[in-house]
Scaffold this motif. Structure first.
Motif, PDB file in Angstrom:
ATOM      1  N   ARG A 186       6.165 -17.086  17.195  1.00 54.14           N
ATOM      2  CA  ARG A 186       7.230 -18.347  17.700  1.00 54.14           C
ATOM      3  C   ARG A 186       7.224 -19.479  16.933  1.00 54.14           C
ATOM      4  NH1 ARG A 186      10.191 -14.786  19.494  1.00 54.14           N
ATOM      5  NH2 ARG A 186       9.498 -13.452  21.319  1.00 54.14           N
ATOM      6  N   ARG A 187       6.141 -19.504  16.029  1.00 53.66           N
ATOM      7  CA  ARG A 187       6.378 -20.643  14.910  1.00 53.66           C
ATOM      8  C   ARG A 187       7.450 -20.338  13.864  1.00 53.66           C
ATOM      9  NH1 ARG A 187       0.402 -20.588  12.668  1.00 53.66           N
ATOM     10  NH2 ARG A 187       1.200 -18.203  12.656  1.00 53.66           N
ATOM     11  N   LEU A 188       7.910 -19.112  13.758  1.00 56.56           N
ATOM     12  CA  LEU A 188       9.121 -19.024  13.116  1.00 56.56           C
ATOM     13  C   LEU A 188      10.380 -19.183  13.716  1.00 56.56           C
ATOM     14  CD1 LEU A 188       7.442 -15.902  11.259  1.00 56.56           C
ATOM     15  CD2 LEU A 188       8.079 -18.022  10.419  1.00 56.56           C
ATOM     16  N   LEU A 215      10.051 -12.418   7.189  1.00 57.78           N
ATOM     17  CA  LEU A 215       9.745 -13.699   7.961  1.00 57.78           C
ATOM     18  C   LEU A 215      10.407 -13.446   9.405  1.00 57.78           C
ATOM     19  CD1 LEU A 215       9.515 -16.645   5.649  1.00 57.78           C
ATOM     20  CD2 LEU A 215       7.576 -15.418   6.928  1.00 57.78           C
ATOM     21  N   ARG A 216      11.928 -13.130   9.522  1.00 52.30           N
ATOM     22  CA  ARG A 216      12.763 -13.066  10.457  1.00 52.30           C
ATOM     23  C   ARG A 216      12.100 -12.009  11.334  1.00 52.30           C
ATOM     24  NH1 ARG A 216      14.740 -13.188  14.566  1.00 52.30           N
ATOM     25  NH2 ARG A 216      17.204 -13.225  15.060  1.00 52.30           N
ATOM     26  N   LEU A 220      15.937 -18.956   9.795  1.00 47.95           N
ATOM     27  CA  LEU A 220      15.826 -17.986   8.962  1.00 47.95           C
ATOM     28  C   LEU A 220      17.084 -16.978   8.970  1.00 47.95           C
ATOM     29  CD1 LEU A 220      12.339 -16.652   9.999  1.00 47.95           C
ATOM     30  CD2 LEU A 220      12.789 -17.314   7.845  1.00 47.95           C
ATOM     31  N   ASP A 221      17.931 -16.708  10.013  1.00 47.72           N
ATOM     32  CA  ASP A 221      19.304 -16.360  10.004  1.00 47.72           C
ATOM     33  C   ASP A 221      20.059 -17.028   9.072  1.00 47.72           C
ATOM     34  OD1 ASP A 221      18.525 -14.285  11.535  1.00 47.72           O
ATOM     35  OD2 ASP A 221      19.464 -15.303  13.497  1.00 47.72           O
ATOM     36  N   ARG A 241       4.050 -24.697   5.965  1.00 45.51           N
ATOM     37  CA  ARG A 241       3.573 -25.849   6.674  1.00 45.51           C
ATOM     38  C   ARG A 241       3.329 -25.519   8.341  1.00 45.51           C
ATOM     39  NH1 ARG A 241       6.352 -29.492   4.971  1.00 45.51           N
ATOM     40  NH2 ARG A 241       7.822 -29.353   6.740  1.00 45.51           N
ATOM     41  N   ASP A 242       4.543 -25.062   8.847  1.00 41.50           N
ATOM     42  CA  ASP A 242       4.499 -24.693  10.137  1.00 41.50           C
ATOM     43  C   ASP A 242       3.616 -23.630  10.561  1.00 41.50           C
ATOM     44  OD1 ASP A 242       6.520 -26.638  10.362  1.00 41.50           O
ATOM     45  OD2 ASP A 242       8.172 -25.037  10.491  1.00 41.50           O
TER      46      ASP A 242
END
Length: 186
Positions: A143-145, A135-136, A150-151, A77-78
């Motif tokens: 920057r949306r992640l 993804l990381r 994620l970590d 979604r992000d």
């Protein structure tokens, strides 16, 4: 030969970003299909082993796997990645069809079923961890992640892998050790 004009360069950049976005959407939807199957498989194993030591360890892992799927949906979604329902349905159907495999028994649950389900879950969690790692790394440029999220997801996947692997080894030894003893007449 003429150098490309700034408008040519920006058009190629926009095309590359659109292609990258499309590929990321395919990648995340493939992971969502796998996560859908994983939630079903983990829930099935937790229910089948309810009231046992295995159930006490796998139950929390099954709940976390469901939370991880929800986290993936939030990340999608992000990133503005639409959910492809046909892939979710494929994950659901694949998990259900996987239950039809031969396990050496027609009516009752076979101990082999537990070993195979633990192996399938272990591989699924390994795939999920690879997705979180990817993804990381993308988070360094997008920057949306959320790197911290994620970590956390990656560490949780590693913990799930250890739990599932410990139980896989125990169950395999119990199933095949007993078979070996029966065959040798012990």
């Amino acid at each position: 030969m003429n150098a490309p004009s700034p408008s040519d360069t920006s058009a190629r950049g926009a095309h590359a970003r659109a292609a990258d976005s499309k590929l990321l959407g395919i990648y995340l939807n493939d992971h969502l299909a796998g996560a859908t199957a994983g939630v079903l498989r983990a829930g099935h194993l937790a229910r089948a082993s309810s009231g046992t030591a295995l159930g006490r360890d796998v139950g929390p892992v099954a709940r976390e796997i469901a939370q991880d799927r929800a986290a993936l949906l939030g990340i999608m979604r992000d990133l503005g990645v639409p959910v492809r329902r046909y892939k979710v349905c494929a994950g659901w159907a694949g998990e259900r069809l996987g239950r039809l495999k031969s396990n050496g028994r027609l009516i009752r649950r076979s101990p082999l079923s537990t070993v195979l389900e633990l192996e399938a879950l272990r591989m699924a969690v390994e795939g999920k961890a690879a997705g979180w790692q990817t993804l990381r790394r993308l988070g360094a440029v997008d920057r949306r992640l959320d790197a911290a999220q994620l970590d956390t997801l990656l560490e949780r996947a590693r913990r799930q892998q250890r739990t599932l692997e410990d139980w896989r080894i125990r169950e395999a030894e119990a199933v095949f050790g007993a078979t070996r003893k029966q065959a040798s007449g012990e």
